[in-house]
Write a protein that holds these residues in place. Structure first.
Motif, mmCIF file in Angstrom:
data_model
loop_
_atom_site.group_PDB
_atom_site.id
_atom_site.type_symbol
_atom_site.label_atom_id
_atom_site.label_comp_id
_atom_site.label_asym_id
_atom_site.label_seq_id
_atom_site.Cartn_x
_atom_site.Cartn_y
_atom_site.Cartn_z
ATOM 1 N N GLN A 172 -36.779 4.495 8.088
ATOM 2 C CA GLN A 172 -36.679 5.949 8.011
ATOM 3 C C GLN A 172 -35.245 6.461 7.815
ATOM 4 O O GLN A 172 -34.964 7.228 6.910
ATOM 5 N N GLU A 173 -34.323 6.011 8.676
ATOM 6 C CA GLU A 173 -32.976 6.592 8.634
ATOM 7 C C GLU A 173 -32.268 6.269 7.325
ATOM 8 O O GLU A 173 -31.547 7.089 6.769
ATOM 9 N N ILE A 223 -33.715 8.538 4.604
ATOM 10 C CA ILE A 223 -33.343 9.954 4.762
ATOM 11 C C ILE A 223 -31.846 10.143 4.521
ATOM 12 O O ILE A 223 -31.426 11.126 3.917
ATOM 13 N N VAL A 252 -32.325 18.708 8.317
ATOM 14 C CA VAL A 252 -33.293 17.703 8.746
ATOM 15 C C VAL A 252 -33.890 18.145 10.077
ATOM 16 O O VAL A 252 -33.168 18.250 11.069
ATOM 17 N N LEU A 253 -35.167 18.442 10.098
ATOM 18 C CA LEU A 253 -35.835 18.766 11.353
ATOM 19 C C LEU A 253 -36.659 17.559 11.784
ATOM 20 O O LEU A 253 -36.632 16.519 11.133
ATOM 21 N N ALA A 254 -37.393 17.700 12.900
ATOM 22 C CA ALA A 254 -38.120 16.538 13.413
ATOM 23 C C ALA A 254 -39.152 16.037 12.407
ATOM 24 O O ALA A 254 -39.340 14.839 12.236
ATOM 25 N N ILE A 268 -41.922 14.660 6.505
ATOM 26 C CA ILE A 268 -41.390 13.299 6.669
ATOM 27 C C ILE A 268 -42.519 12.277 6.848
ATOM 28 O O ILE A 268 -42.532 11.233 6.207
#
Lengths: 393, 325
Positions: A26-27, A30, A106-108, A367
């Motif tokens: 993920q990281e 993103i 970037v939100l949750a 996401i």
């Protein structure tokens, strides 16, 4: 991960694992998305974004990383069989001006910012794919050619991809075009299309007494009325979209210039051609009537075409989507896939996630669905690589 | 030491440290452990992006950071949830050393981070940066990794847009130029060498951090610089140009509160160090004006600039880090 499969069902069985593996990165995905998105890349000005894409590929250890005269960025993930190649394309240009604030939030569960979906996410997938495949332990037989293409949108007319296809020497088995929007999208046909602009200019020295008799707006109005009279058949499905008009200066000033932008699309290439000739005639006629200078320019065009719904590539895509509980949304396309199909290469466009506010400044992607979108992409890649998408000889 | 030499030698542009791989090799050779601390209070708009960026680039890709921690002062928005989603360790300031109570202020979070985080170096980065980039951490860490004599590295931000001549004004924000720089010029002229003494991004060695008292509010940066300068000298300080930083702008009235807190902290340090004489009792109230129709009325804000003692004086800290009495 073992990547030799006897049946396509073995690939389907891997989907949960693929989805989980994607989420684990993920990281990285993103972070790439943020960095790529925050570099403005309006059509024809993709240079800096492509530079970052290439730098990311180099950092992943890819050997064949390069750019070409059209400014495309290309990297190759080598397979075990040098004779086989799969093309993955994401257009690097966006519809946003370089002056827009390209800051991403970037939100949750969401990421917001201009172009995150169209098509920073697609490019970020290309940039992250070497890491993703490595993390999942996927070694393909085919070389994977990753292409960030330039000059795709609007008057770019897919020129970047065209240049690449004209000069590339690798024979491709299949192509996949990656778009951020929308998950479940499946495009494997192209509509015929041209986009044109009609610009009308009248001499400046019109006398005020003649106000009302003539102006660039009235002339253009005549052009529009005549275009609307063109008979448009229902089959093959055809449409004329008058997209934008501009003209004039203020309330009481005679307009000396005006312009119209429009698009003609049809499933039949002859119809597109006929309408084009009609418009040329209309323009010539009106120009003489108003003593105006009216120009008609074709800004971009596509040939209609497509692969069959029964083609094994399309069938495999549908099968993958169904296993992921995605309802395939079959859309004819005018983007990259149309160019690949036009050259006889079996190709599809796949979407990666759920998107809202497309093409607004607060374009938003979700996401969580990204991992499903990526699992879909991996599975289709494995299916092509495993030879499940070839047409029977 | 000549201040001009210091400015020349200890002012560095981040681009000198582009080779992160080499930096990580040097860090590993020295066996250093590095922690990133993000002090937060309602930063849901920017925190996710900062964590994603640092984790991906400086943990997963290049293992420069060993720990990414958010120390939160009790956000009422989704700051903590978002931070945890992207893999940061989230600590509530109030839960750290609860026996010492809970005080409100950024300095409090920074102080508690010294106890909670385990790195040999801690790099502090504010959580409100819109244009976050890995350089905000590696740019500040590099001088500490490459130069053993440097203990405290401060960020500054300077990106000229179009400027035709060689000379152009540079420096800090309003509070720096109107308050802190004049004060330093009067009492600690060497510290005027810092271009932006109030910037919220800095990296510090633990052996320095644990010996510093921490004002809990606005005065923490100013107080740190004075203490580091007094104990270790200018040689221990470096400053790194991180180019542009985009963040929200503050109202002049809010800057007034900030200036008040800084001034109080400054005066107490100056008094403690014998730089000025003994201070009278100082008010904790800042008085500002507001107009109510035709009449003017004062609004008083209480700004208490309390101070936390050096961490090394706490038995809990000495026990956790195995420091003998």
């Amino acid at each position: 991960m073992d990547t030799q499969f006897k049946t396509i069902n073995e690939i389907m069985a891997l989907l949960p694992e693929l989805q989980e593996g994607a989420a684990g990165m993920q990281e990285t995905l993103i972070a790439n998305l943020i960095m790529l998105s925050e570099i403005p890349a309006p059509t024809f000005e993709e240079k800096d974004r492509i530079k970052l894409l290439l730098q990311r590929m180099l950092e992943c250890g890819l050997q064949n990383v390069s750019t070409d005269e059209a400014g495309n960025g290309v990297g190759i993930i080598p397979g075990t069989d040098p004779a086989r190649n799969i093309l993955l394309v994401a257009h690097a240009d966006s519809v946003y001006s370089g002056k827009a604030d390209h800051t991403i939030s970037v939100l949750a569960d969401e990421i917001i910012g201009p172009g995150v979906a169209d098509n920073s996410l697609g490019v970020a997938v290309l940039a992250t794919l070497p890491n993703l495949l490595e993390a999942l332990g996927i070694q393909l037989n085919s070389n994977l050619v990753l292409l960030g293409s330039t000059k795709g949108l609007g008057s770019g007319n897919l020129d970047g991809l065209k240049f690449f296809m004209d000069h590339n020497r690798l024979p491709f088995d299949a192509g996949i075009c990656i778009e951020g929007a929308q998950l479940g999208r499946l495009s494997y046909t192209a509509v015929g299309m041209f986009r044109g602009s009609i610009d009308c200019r009248l001499p400046e020295e019109l006398e005020w007494q003649r106000v009302g008799e003539s102006s660039a707006i009235i002339a253009l109005n005549d052009v529009i009325n005549r275009i609307l009279e063109i008979p448009v058949p229902r089959r093959p499905k055809t449409s004329i979209v008058l997209g934008a008009i501009r003209g004039g200066k203020s309330f009481n000033i005679m307009a000396t210039q005006s312009s119209l932008r429009f698009e003609v699309r049809s499933e039949g290439s002859e119809i597109v051609q006929q309408i084009r000739v009609c418009i040329e005639d209309i323009v010539a006629d009106i120009a003489s009537k108003y003593n105006a200078e009216i120009s008609f320019k074709i800004v971009s065009s596509r040939e209609p075409g497509g692969i069959d719904i029964g083609h094994p590539l399309v069938k495999s895509c549908r099968q993958v989507m169904e296993h992921l509980d995605l309802k395939p949304r079959i859309l004819p396309s005018m983007s990259e896939v149309s160019e690949l199909i036009g050259r006889g290469l079996p190709a599809v466009t796949l979407g990666i996630t759920e998107v809202s506010n497309l093409h607004d400044l607060d374009e938003t992607i979700r996401i969580q669905p990204i991992y499903k979108g990526l699992a879909q992409l991996f599975a289709v890649l494995l299916a092509i690589d495993g030879g499940f998408c070839n047409e029977p000889e | 030491m000549n201040l001009n030499d210091w400015i020349k030698n200890n002012t560095i542009h981040h681009s000198r440290f582009w080779d992160i791989k080499k930096l990580v090799e040097e860090k590993e050779r020295q066996g250093l452990k590095i922690s990133l601390c993000l002090p937060t209070l309602n930063e849901e708009k920017t925190i996710g992006k900062e964590i994603v960026m640092f984790k991906s680039e400086l943990m997963d890709r290049y293992p420069l950071l060993d720990e990414i921690a958010v120390i939160d002062s009790g956000s009422s928005d989704k700051t903590c949830e978002i931070a945890a989603t992207f893999g940061a360790d989230v600590h509530l300031s109030a839960d750290i050393l609860p026996q010492y109570g809970e005080k409100k202020g950024k300095g409090e979070n920074l102080w508690k981070a010294v106890y909670e985080l385990t790195g040999d170096i801690i790099v502090y980065v504010d959580a409100d940066i819109k244009n976050i980039h890995p350089r905000f951490a590696y740019g500040l860490l590099a001088p500490l990794i490459y130069r053993p004599e440097v203990h405290y590295v401060k960020a500054f931000y300077d990106r000229p847009l179009a400027f035709s001549q060689g000379v152009r004004p540079s420096g800090g924000g309003r509070v720096t130029e109107i308050l802190v720089r004049p004060l330093f010029s009067l009492f600690f002229p060497d510290l005027t060498g810092l271009i932006q003494p109030l910037s919220g991004e800095y990296a510090v060695r633990r052996e320095v951090l644990e010996k510093l008292p921490f004002p809990i509010g606005y005065g923490v940066e100013t107080s740190h610089l004075i203490d580091v300068y007094e104990k270790w000298g200018m040689e221990a300080i470096a400053q790194v140009d991180l180019d542009q930083r985009v963040h929200r702008n503050q109202e002049t009235r809010d800057l007034g509160k900030m200036a008040f807190g800084i001034l109080r902290a400054f005066l107490f340090r100056a008094e403690a160090l014998g730089v000025i004489g003994e201070l009278p009792d100082l008010s904790t109230f800042l008085r500002q004006f507001q107009a109510n129709n035709e009449s003017f009325e004062q609004v008083a804000f209480e700004i208490v600039e309390e101070e936390r003692q050096p961490m090394i004086e706490l038995p809990e800290y000495r026990e956790k880090f195995g420091i003998k009495q």
